[in-house]
Scaffold this motif. Structure first.
Motif, short mmCIF file in Angstrom:
data_model
loop_
_atom_site.label_atom_id
_atom_site.label_comp_id
_atom_site.label_asym_id
_atom_site.label_seq_id
_atom_site.Cartn_x
_atom_site.Cartn_y
_atom_site.Cartn_z
N SER A 1 30.74 45.32 29.88
CA SER A 1 31.28 46.00 31.06
C SER A 1 30.61 45.47 32.31
O SER A 1 29.37 45.43 32.38
N GLU A 2 31.42 45.04 33.26
CA GLU A 2 30.93 44.54 34.54
C GLU A 2 30.00 43.33 34.39
O GLU A 2 29.01 43.19 35.11
N LEU B 1 43.03 47.49 45.41
CA LEU B 1 42.06 47.29 46.48
C LEU B 1 40.85 46.47 46.05
O LEU B 1 40.14 45.92 46.89
N TRP B 2 40.58 46.40 44.74
CA TRP B 2 39.36 45.75 44.23
C TRP B 2 39.77 44.73 43.16
O TRP B 2 40.03 45.07 42.03
N ARG B 3 39.83 43.45 43.58
CA ARG B 3 40.39 42.41 42.71
C ARG B 3 39.38 41.29 42.45
O ARG B 3 39.74 40.13 42.25
N VAL B 4 38.11 41.65 42.41
CA VAL B 4 37.06 40.62 42.33
C VAL B 4 37.07 39.87 41.00
O VAL B 4 36.46 38.79 40.90
N ILE B 5 37.74 40.39 39.98
CA ILE B 5 37.75 39.71 38.68
C ILE B 5 38.82 38.64 38.58
O ILE B 5 38.82 37.85 37.62
N ILE C 1 38.74 36.79 34.91
CA ILE C 1 39.96 36.78 34.09
C ILE C 1 40.22 35.40 33.48
O ILE C 1 40.50 35.32 32.27
N PRO C 2 40.14 34.30 34.22
CA PRO C 2 40.33 33.00 33.57
C PRO C 2 39.34 32.74 32.44
O PRO C 2 39.70 32.19 31.39
N THR C 3 38.07 33.14 32.63
CA THR C 3 37.07 32.98 31.58
C THR C 3 37.44 33.80 30.35
O THR C 3 37.37 33.33 29.22
N CYS C 4 37.85 35.04 30.58
CA CYS C 4 38.21 35.92 29.47
C CYS C 4 39.45 35.43 28.74
O CYS C 4 39.53 35.51 27.51
N ASP D 1 35.98 39.03 46.55
CA ASP D 1 34.76 38.23 46.39
C ASP D 1 34.25 38.28 44.94
O ASP D 1 33.78 39.33 44.47
N PRO D 2 34.31 37.16 44.19
CA PRO D 2 33.87 37.17 42.78
C PRO D 2 32.39 37.45 42.61
O PRO D 2 31.95 37.83 41.53
N ARG D 3 31.61 37.29 43.68
CA ARG D 3 30.18 37.57 43.60
C ARG D 3 29.92 39.07 43.39
O ARG D 3 28.80 39.46 43.02
N LYS D 4 30.93 39.89 43.65
CA LYS D 4 30.77 41.33 43.48
C LYS D 4 31.17 41.80 42.08
O LYS D 4 31.17 43.00 41.82
N SER D 5 31.51 40.87 41.21
CA SER D 5 31.73 41.24 39.80
C SER D 5 30.40 41.15 39.09
O SER D 5 29.56 40.31 39.40
N GLY D 6 30.20 42.05 38.12
CA GLY D 6 28.94 42.03 37.39
C GLY D 6 27.82 42.71 38.12
O GLY D 6 27.98 43.29 39.18
#
Length: 327
Positions: free
Chosen positions: A152-153, A183-187, A192-195, A322-327
């Motif tokens: 998760s995250e 509103l929150w699409r950071v993944i 998503i491509p990695t998964c 911003d993908p940096r906000k995932s995880g």
């Protein structure tokens, strides 16, 4: 209700799942929590998500009691491990072997089950070797206490590393549970491509953006009494980021789009995340049974490209990518 396979596994889950973060054991009384679970079951939901940290273990216990007497084989029960529980000792948190094994055993007791269908690493633990974490999960799988493993995250790099170790250990790592909404699409750009490459699905939380996408929060007005934005026990902090007039004004412009496709605002928000083929399930929560009954109507809805484009146009400039906000 419709069902989707989780990752490349054989596990089918309801595309709308019921989660009890914030609500069970804290925000609502137990009788009301049981009523919400009954409403979920009546609506065809078979997938239930919780975590040991929710209400400091009380949410798991409430869910266990609410599901008691149901046919276990007809349910998919998910929980998580990482955050501090109990008195907060040095081994009461994280993804070390001791905490994982002890937490899993305690969760099974609270949930009144011999196994969980999915056991998830609630966050990535940079203080513990990933090999130790994945081996502990593998041992739980081989002991029959866990059927599948998820995270998760985690960000894309962490997921990739975890998936590589999972293959070496023959562990079925099949899911990631991130925040995801209009509103929150950071993944979208990296996770998503990695998964997709690793055979991992998303089980997304907060598809309604903590209630903001229902349209109940109005620009220039105080939050409605009893809403999450007034919950001092934790809900208020999570919703605060969206309570700006710019965001709330844009959200109000989604109303005619929802009406045009015959959906409520909340149903539109849940249906939107389910348009992504890498999303296996959207988690909904509830403090009242009627919320479950209404939101579950998003199951099976297909939004055409024109509607999706209209949504993007309305929200352009306020969406977080911003993908940096995932995880």
């Amino acid at each position: 209700m419709e069902f989707r396979r989780l990752g490349r596994s054989g596990l089918a889950i309801s595309e709308i799942s019921y989660g009890n973060w914030i609500t069970h054991g804290s925000q609502v009384e137990e009788e009301q929590a049981h009523a919400c679970v009954r409403a979920a079951l009546d609506a065809g939901i078979t997938t239930f998500d919780t975590a040991d940290v929710y209400a400091n273990t009380r949410a798991e216990a409430v869910l266990g009691r609410a599901l008691a007497g149901q046919r276990r084989e007809s349910l998919e029960i998910f929980t998580k491990v990482y955050w501090p529980t109990g008195p907060g000792g040095p081994n009461d948190r994280g993804l070390g072997r001791k905490h994982i094994i002890e937490s899993a055993n305690a969760s099974l007791k609270r949930l009144q089950t011999d196994y969980v269908d999915l056991y998830q690493a609630h966050r990535f633990d940079r203080t513990v070797p990933l090999e130790e974490t994945m081996l502990a999960f593998a041992d739980l799988v081989r002991a029959g206490k866990v059927l599948y493993v998820g995270v998760s995250e985690w960000n894309a790099e962490q997921i990739s590393r975890g998936a590589a170790l999972a293959r070496e250990l023959n562990v079925p790592l099949i899911s990631n549970q991130p925040q995801y909404s209009m509103l929150w699409r950071v993944i979208e750009s990296q996770v998503i491509p990695t998964c997709e490459r690793e055979g991992i699905s998303q089980i997304v939380w907060s598809p309604i953006a903590q209630g903001v996408l229902t349209g109940k929060y109005l620009p220039g007005q105080p939050p409605p009494a009893g809403s999450r934005a007034t919950d001092e026990s934790g809900g208020k902090d999570f919703v605060a980021r969206w309570l700006t007039d710019d965001v709330l004004e844009r959200v109000q412009l989604l109303k005619p789009i929802a009406e045009g496709v015959g959906l409520s605002m909340a149903q539109l928000a849940v249906a939107w995340v389910l348009q992504n083929p890498n999303v296996a399930s959207a988690i909904i929560g509830a403090s009242r049974p009627e919320q479950v009954t209404e939101n579950v109507k998003a199951a099976g809805v297909r939004l055409d490209a024109e509607v999706l484009a209209q949504i993007d146009k309305v929200l352009n400039g306020i969406v977080e990518y911003d993908p940096r906000k995932s995880g």
